[in-house]
Enzyme design. Structure first.
Site, PDB file in Angstrom:
ATOM      1  N   GLU A  24      -0.950   3.262  18.373  1.00 34.34           N
ATOM      2  CA  GLU A  24       0.185   4.094  18.809  1.00 34.34           C
ATOM      3  C   GLU A  24       1.014   3.440  19.907  1.00 34.34           C
ATOM      4  OE1 GLU A  24      -2.883   5.364  18.403  1.00 34.34           O
ATOM      5  OE2 GLU A  24      -2.651   6.838  16.793  1.00 34.34           O
ATOM      6  N   HIS A  32      -7.972  17.207  19.354  1.00 35.26           N
ATOM      7  CA  HIS A  32      -6.930  17.342  18.336  1.00 35.26           C
ATOM      8  C   HIS A  32      -6.230  18.698  18.391  1.00 35.26           C
ATOM      9  CE1 HIS A  32      -8.741  13.750  16.671  1.00 35.26           C
ATOM     10  NE2 HIS A  32      -7.811  13.687  15.745  1.00 35.26           N
TER      11      HIS A  32
END
Lengths: 325, 325
Positions: free
Chosen positions: A59, A128
């Site tokens: 990322e 998450h």
């Protein structure tokens, strides 16, 4: 045209990518896999792998790459598989994307959209399930958008893609399948403009993203009990349309802010401060906040439910500001 | 490879290095006078890398650097007065006083900035290269960084992406042997051959004497041609040494290195080496060097005067250039 939130995002990107060849989509599984949440379905087939770029799980690397590409005149859309992974790229979004224009004295710009799902779904665990919008809203140089409906998602994503600044565009995993009308023609929605989603005169609720749906459900039930709630969705979290919120509070005299993020230093604290400053004399009761609980998101369903705002808590907060508890 | 150089060429390279040297010395002086504040990282001793590398580039190629960036900016042709004014925090500075020593940008000269989070600008370089490849332009991007960035995750992510997508980027590692006060052998597993890091991603890498501007330019000419021809990224490890402390807050020698070590390296001062070559090749005389000193001295006098006499930005400038309109 009744379509899903997912399809609305797909349409927005598709229309913009057809208009402008400098726009490309980059992220994990955006191409041949069709997007982890199928938002980019059909893209690699239409635009090819040069403009729909599958990345390794890196990322910081690909967000930084997108920022560099933006500095050189392209307009990247970065898809984060979830906003949680944006933490890994925070150095890039905070130290580079947000600051490059200012540090360069306006010589460079970073036209860039970083988008992906935020907030909790069901039992995805602590890493998450986060609502991180307050983190991004804290940083000068970023704009932050969190639409709740397919119509807003499409119009605002198109505006975000046409903007010259770095934009954090937060979707919600549980909204992808929700349906709404987006009309037939092409349209955009201006960044920084709230919408009154329901008109009322007793109390104002400010809610965004998934929490808007909760607020509207609560408003329906409260209406049956004789409390008419005005529901405002800021849609853009930064810059936030405070005048619309303040005007509503001046009318109703009561405010409840609903957000899924953690309470401490949450976005609602900022909204409350702004309203206290602008409309203190109009308030008939202290502002109430309904927020996520200050814990890492637990896995077990009853615990998870306890950590996330629900309709009874929203109704309770409204009744509290109305003095009806 | 035998260095290729004629008289004007040799004197040009020397003048470029001399300009950086005198600029840095003047900066230290201005820091002592509190005209320059904050962090100030001098490039003294490392001039041959910026000058030799940039001499091999076209004016439309991209250059990006870390926080020890004055030399790269000046070698790119930025006006010393505007660079000095930036460091004085003046409105006539390259970045209107909003960047400072570590964040110089000169976009018209394709100097895309100095960045001060170690390793964080390396992904940006891959993005600049991605953009040129995306647009089928025959441009290369040069990314300067110190060996201290090699262990950072973002460096590795960028190397992987550059190799994976054959991006036209040249990584120039300025190995000055110390990351602040920590020698490479206490920071980098492959300290004896940091170029091996790049090779592990399949990137061709070679080492060059970073004190020899002709050697640097020769290797860069070869490498730039290869990268421009589409052969993918390349990595150069330029062996060098900074003659001064890490920044103005530490002395040239002391806790982590000895005076003798610094003196030993000063014998291979890049300016001295080139001067000796020019004299021994009969391409110039002492009079030429005296003349260059005079010219550069005048440039620096003018630059400091310009910076000193320029106005500070008005407080009303504070919010300008945060966002693009």
């Amino acid at each position: 045209m009744l379509i899903s939130y997912r399809e609305a995002l797909n349409q927005a990107m598709r229309e913009e990518m057809r208009r402008n060849s400098r726009i490309f989509l980059i992220g994990e599984e955006v191409g041949y896999y069709q997007g982890a949440f199928k938002v980019s379905k059909g893209f690699v087939e239409e635009f090819g792998p040069q403009r729909v770029v599958d990345t390794p799980i890196t990322e910081a690397g690909f967000t930084g790459l997108a920022i560099g590409a933006a500095m050189a005149g392209l307009h990247p859309i970065v898809e984060l598989m979830t906003m949680n992974f944006g933490i890994v790229a925070l150095d890039q979004s905070v130290n580079n994307a947000a600051k490059i224009r200012y540090m360069s004295g306006g010589q460079l710009s970073v036209p860039l959209v970083i988008r992906g799902p935020g907030s909790a779904a069901h039992q995805l665990g602590a890493q998450h399930s986060q609502s991180l919008e307050a983190w991004f809203c804290h940083v000068p140089g970023l704009k932050v958008i969190a639409p709740a409906t397919p119509h807003d998602a499409k119009g605002l994503l198109k505006s975000a893609i046409r903007d010259k600044n770095p934009i954090i565009f937060i979707e919600a995993q549980l909204l992808y399948g929700t349906k709404g009308d987006v009309g037939d023609g092409e349209y955009t929605i201006p960044i920084g403009v709230a919408e009154v989603k329901r008109v009322g005169h007793d109390v104002t609720i400010v809610a965004y993203s998934k929490m808007l749906l909760l607020a509207l459900e609560a408003a329906d039930q409260l209406s049956r009990e004789g409390i008419e709630v005005e529901v405002i969705d800021p849609r853009t979290l930064k810059p936030m349309d405070l005048p619309t919120i303040v005007a509503s509070v001046k009318k109703t005299g009561r405010l409840v802010i609903v957000e899924e993020g953690w309470r401490f230093c949450g976005l609602g604290a900022q909204v409350a401060e702004s309203v206290y400053t602008a409309a203190f004399d109009y308030l008939d009761a202290p502002i109430q906040r309904v927020t996520g609980e200050d814990v890492p998101m637990p896995y077990s369903r009853p615990l998870e439910d306890a950590a996330i705002p629900d309709k009874p808590r929203v109704i309770d907060a409204v009744k509290t500001v109305c003095g009806r508890r | 490879m035998m260095p290729r150089m004629d008289r004007s060429d040799g004197l040009f390279l020397y003048r470029q290095m001399l300009l950086i040297r005198r600029f840095e010395e003047k900066s230290a002086e201005m820091y002592a006078l509190a005209k320059i504040a904050g962090f100030l990282h001098l490039y003294i001793g490392e001039e041959a890398i910026a000058v030799g590398t940039i001499a091999a580039l076209r004016s439309d190629d991209y250059v990006i650097s870390a926080y020890r960036d004055h030399g790269h900016c000046l070698a790119r042709g930025s006006d010393p007065g505007h660079v000095m004014a930036e460091m004085f925090g003046k409105t006539t500075g390259l970045c209107h006083g909003k960047g400072g020593s570590m964040h110089l940008v000169d976009a018209p000269r394709r100097f895309m900035g100095g960045y001060a989070i170690v390793g964080g600008h390396i992904p940006l370089a891959t993005g600049l290269a991605f953009a040129t490849k995306y647009q089928a332009l025959d441009l290369v991007t040069v990314c300067f960084f110190g060996e201290g960035a090699i262990p950072s995750g973002q460096a590795h992510e960028a190397l992987n992406l550059a190799a994976l997508w054959k991006l036209p980027v040249i990584f120039v590692c300025e190995n000055n042997r110390y990351g602040m006060g920590t020698p490479a052998e206490r920071a980098i597993a492959l300290y004896a051959d940091v170029a091996e890091t790049a090779r592990s991603y399949g990137i061709t890498a070679e080492r060059v004497d970073g004190m020899d501007v002709l050697a640097v330019r020769d290797v860069m000419r070869k490498v730039v041609a290869q990268v421009r021809a589409g052969q993918g990224p390349l990595f150069i490890e330029a062996m060098t040494y900074r003659f001064m402390g890490h920044s103005m807050s530490d002395p040239a020698h002391g806790h982590y290195r000895t005076k003798e070590e610094v003196e030993e390296y000063r014998k291979r001062d890049p300016l001295l080496l080139l001067k000796q070559t020019i004299l021994s090749s009969n391409l110039g005389t002492e009079a030429d060097f005296t003349q260059l000193e005079r010219e550069v001295g005048e440039v620096m006098t003018t630059a400091v005067k310009f910076a000193d006499e320029s106005p500070f930005p008005a407080p009303s400038e504070l919010y300008n250039e945060v966002l693009a309109e």
